[in-house]
Scaffold this active site. Structure first.
Site, PDB file in Angstrom:
ATOM      1  N   TYR A   1       0.843  -1.068  -0.131  1.00  0.00           N
ATOM      2  CA  TYR A   1       0.079   0.069   0.173  1.00  0.00           C
ATOM      3  C   TYR A   1       0.824   1.395  -0.127  1.00  0.00           C
ATOM      4  CZ  TYR A   1      -2.790   3.745   1.676  1.00  0.00           C
ATOM      5  OH  TYR A   1      -3.533   4.793   1.603  1.00  0.00           O
TER       6      TYR A   1
ATOM      7  N   HIS B   1      -2.552  16.936  -2.347  1.00  0.00           N
ATOM      8  CA  HIS B   1      -3.046  17.080  -0.975  1.00  0.00           C
ATOM      9  C   HIS B   1      -2.697  18.549  -0.362  1.00  0.00           C
ATOM     10  CE1 HIS B   1      -3.827  12.947  -1.589  1.00  0.00           C
ATOM     11  NE2 HIS B   1      -3.781  12.650  -0.126  1.00  0.00           N
TER      12      HIS B   1
ATOM     13  N   ASN C   1       1.931  11.668   5.965  1.00  0.00           N
ATOM     14  CA  ASN C   1       0.986  10.752   6.839  1.00  0.00           C
ATOM     15  C   ASN C   1       1.453  10.400   8.141  1.00  0.00           C
ATOM     16  OD1 ASN C   1       0.099   7.202   6.825  1.00  0.00           O
ATOM     17  ND2 ASN C   1      -1.011   9.090   7.041  1.00  0.00           N
TER      18      ASN C   1
ATOM     19  N   TYR D   1     -14.140  28.748  48.922  1.00  0.00           N
ATOM     20  CA  TYR D   1     -13.407  27.482  47.909  1.00  0.00           C
ATOM     21  C   TYR D   1     -12.441  28.040  47.304  1.00  0.00           C
ATOM     22  CZ  TYR D   1     -17.338  24.531  49.271  1.00  0.00           C
ATOM     23  OH  TYR D   1     -18.176  23.767  49.832  1.00  0.00           O
TER      24      TYR D   1
ATOM     25  N   ARG E   1      -9.561  27.873  49.697  1.00  0.00           N
ATOM     26  CA  ARG E   1      -9.579  26.701  50.526  1.00  0.00           C
ATOM     27  C   ARG E   1      -9.197  25.506  49.467  1.00  0.00           C
ATOM     28  NH1 ARG E   1     -14.309  24.347  53.473  1.00  0.00           N
ATOM     29  NH2 ARG E   1     -15.243  26.467  52.929  1.00  0.00           N
TER      30      ARG E   1
ATOM     31  N   PHE F   1      -1.214   6.333  12.103  1.00  0.00           N
ATOM     32  CA  PHE F   1      -1.698   7.876  12.158  1.00  0.00           C
ATOM     33  C   PHE F   1      -2.999   8.420  12.599  1.00  0.00           C
ATOM     34  CE2 PHE F   1      -3.420   4.897   8.604  1.00  0.00           C
ATOM     35  CZ  PHE F   1      -4.816   5.156   9.031  1.00  0.00           C
TER      36      PHE F   1
ATOM     37  N   GLU G   1     -11.827   5.740   5.280  1.00  0.00           N
ATOM     38  CA  GLU G   1     -11.430   6.340   6.481  1.00  0.00           C
ATOM     39  C   GLU G   1     -12.637   6.805   6.985  1.00  0.00           C
ATOM     40  OE1 GLU G   1      -8.787   9.406   4.524  1.00  0.00           O
ATOM     41  OE2 GLU G   1      -7.629   7.601   3.950  1.00  0.00           O
TER      42      GLU G   1
END
Length: 626
Positions: free
Chosen positions: A63, A100, A223, A336, A339, A396, A487
């Protein structure tokens, strides 16, 4: 070059502080290199040789090496001859990067991109990604030549890693395999005197030395989780700074409000066993050493609130300001926000330390796909069990960092929430234990109604804390499928990590406001002691004494022994005096109303830059958070 200006990347030992320091540095000030240790170099070379051998031998599909990407994973890359096939795989790699580069929006800050490059080098140095050593050195060259790719901040879904941002980062290194002389795509930031300017990568091509990328190298570059981790690392660094500053501001507020030590007693915290809670209480006790302003139920030398309050009332009755004295008979239980500082801040520290472990694990992990295990071929056993030494997995996926970033946002926001409540206590005359309303004490008492003092600092703190509530929505609960539903679950971690930086910066802003209010309140509290606990002739004698160097050395001449703040508060008030009064000529503490925006900006900028905490720790010692 000295060791402190070097960062050697070996894939195993990167931690938060060196990453941030190197990312913030200029190229000429910091040398970043891949280790030359034989074990690491051999692994990198073997993983590349594995790719080349498999392609030479006509291997089955791997791949991203000889197949398409995402939903195109079943499409094999063919060629009529071995040479054509090899060329097609180079085109595949090149096409991956240029296609990309789809990011949008404002560019990431320079330091975030530099951190992402460092993280990418460190992941590739693990020797499971199948890239040439030359590629790691080219990435390091970008850093050392102070050339930073311009990377848009929108476009990552956090799986398969940060595809779009990393493509923008990597494309400046890639030559067109068909026309190597062709233009190099992308923009970069380069030094320009004391600043940086954007230019095309083509303009500085000779400094970048781009190359034709080989099979697998494009996927190894784009990636991974580097931008999620870089962003989360900066968010963590800013949150750590805020947590340390919150210790300082908490102690200042506690002293100015004449709080008690009850809630810091180690016995309480030993029974609950959360390490962060015990650490905060221990830190605060150390910071309060030498203070006579804090009530100590066990007696001793600490100054008691009851004594001061009674003395003030006696004087006021003599002056006709009150009719009767109401001495405090029972120990005061603090609100608070005073404290419960160890419980709330301690939980935040535990979160910070968890996030740090997650991020430093990710920094030294391999997070691309597929991953190569050439040693399995040599060893035989794992290769027989798995069938191959190139494995497709999901390293990834940004989920570990996405969850950590969302958790960090929530913890950071709580630090600010507590600080805003203390700011409210300091300014509210019904709660601040006899301090002036909104910490306003003008020169002429008849003009008190004309002055707002520090009233609106609390408004601003409330606004910022409320803004954090929106930013803290967890990004990791969302997922939108991509790549034709292959995906089908993504982390959205990059969005969460970006918001974590905004939250962390907001937290520092809120603490800056508390520091201003608490320092002003402490001055007013000490002025009370000066006014009431010395006779007029003694006050005049002390005022006439020769001035000394630091503000608190002057105050020591004027403050009664019964009213001395601890070392921590003395240091921070002196730092504020230096940056506001000595360096910028501003009035502080404030008497009559004035244009207060510069005070806020200077203290906030000094805190966000890390200066306030650095100078404090240089004098006091490190504030431990684990």
């Amino acid at each position: 070059m000295p060791d402190q200006h070097q960062l050697i990347l070996d894939g195993e030992s990167l931690t938060l502080e060196p990453l941030i320091k190197a990312a913030l540095s200029k190229g000429e000030d910091f040398n970043i290199a891949v280790t030359k240790e034989k074990k690491t170099v051999d692994k990198i070379l073997k993983s590349r040789k594995y790719v080349e051998d498999k392609l030479k031998n006509g291997t089955k599909h791997i791949y991203g090496v000889n197949t398409g990407f995402g939903a195109n994973k079943h499409k094999y890359i063919y060629g009529a001859t071995p040479e054509e096939k090899a060329d097609n795989m180079k085109r595949l790699t090149y096409n991956l990067l240029i296609s990309h580069c789809t990011g949008m929006g404002d560019k990431y800050p320079r330091e975030v991109v530099r951190a992402a490059i460092i993280l990418r080098i460190n992941a590739l140095a693990k020797g499971h990604s199948g890239v040439r050593m030359e590629l790691l050195n080219l990435l390091a060259g970008l850093l050392n030549n102070d050339i930073t790719p311009v990377v848009p901040s929108q476009g990552s879904v956090g799986a398969s890693g940060d595809l779009a941002p990393l493509s923008h980062m990597a494309v400046v290194l890639a030559l067109n395999p068909d026309k190597p002389e062709d233009i190099v795509f992308g923009d970069v930031e380069i030094p320009d005197n004391d600043t940086y300017r954007v230019c095309s990568a083509q303009d500085v091509r000779g400094l970048i030395n781009p190359v034709v990328l080989e099979a697998k190298e494009g996927l190894a570059l784009n990636n991974g989780t580097c931008f999620i981790t870089a962003l989360a690392s900066f968010a963590l660094s800013k949150t750590i700074n805020a947590a340390k500053a919150a210790h300082i501001s908490s102690v200042l507020s506690l002293e100015a409000l004449l709080g008690t030590k009850d809630s810091l007693n180690p016995g309480i915290h030993n029974l609950r066993r959360h390490p962060g809670q015990a650490r905060v209480a221990s830190n605060m006790l150390q910071m309060l050493e030498g203070s006579n302003l804090i009530f100590n139920p066990d007696g001793g030398s600490d100054y008691e609130l009851y004594t001061l309050d009674t003395q003030l009332q006696l004087i006021e009755k003599e002056l006709g300001l009150i009719n009767e004295i109401k001495p405090v008979k029972e120990p005061i239980q603090d609100n608070y926000s005073l404290r419960c500082i160890p419980q709330v801040m301690g939980a935040c520290l535990d979160t910070i330390n968890y996030v740090k472990r997650v991020l430093e694990t990710e920094m030294n992990s391999v997070n691309d796909n597929p991953l190569l295990f050439p040693e399995w071929v040599e060893e035989g056993s794992n290769a027989r069990a798995c069938g191959v030494a190139a494995i497709s997995g999901g390293n990834f996926h940004g989920e570990p960092v996405a969850l950590a970033a969302d958790f960090l946002k929530i913890a950071a926001a709580e630090i600010a929430s507590l600080a805003e409540r203390r700011t409210f206590l300091l300014t509210d005359p019904a709660l601040n234990r006899r301090l002036p309303a909104f910490l306003s004490k003008p020169d002429n008492n008849r003009e008190e109604g004309m002055h707002s003092g520090l009233m609106i600092l609390q408004y601003t703190a409330a606004s910022v804390v409320s803004e954090n509530k929106v930013l803290c929505h967890p990004a990791s609960v969302d997922s939108i499928p991509t790549s034709a539903n292959v995906e089908d679950h993504v982390s959205m971690g990059t969005s969460g990590a970006k918001r974590a930086i905004e939250v962390a910066e907001n937290v520092n802003k809120v603490i800056a406001l508390e520091l201003l209010c608490a320092a002003q309140a402490l001055h007013l509290r000490l002025r009370q002691g000066f006014k009431y606990l010395y006779k007029p002739e003694e006050r005049k004698r002390l005022i006439d004494k020769e001035e000394t160097d630091t503000l608190f050395e002057k105050l020591e001449l004027l403050i009664p022994e019964e009213m001395k703040p601890g070392k921590s508060s003395r240091i921070m008030v002196d730092i504020l005096d230096k940056i506001l009064v000595k360096e910028n000529g501003l009035e502080f503490p404030i008497t009559n109303d004035l244009y207060i925006a510069p005070h806020i900006k200077i203290v906030t900028d000094s805190l966000l830059s890390g200066r306030l905490v650095r100078e404090f720790e240089a004098e006091f010692g490190e504030i431990e958070l684990n």
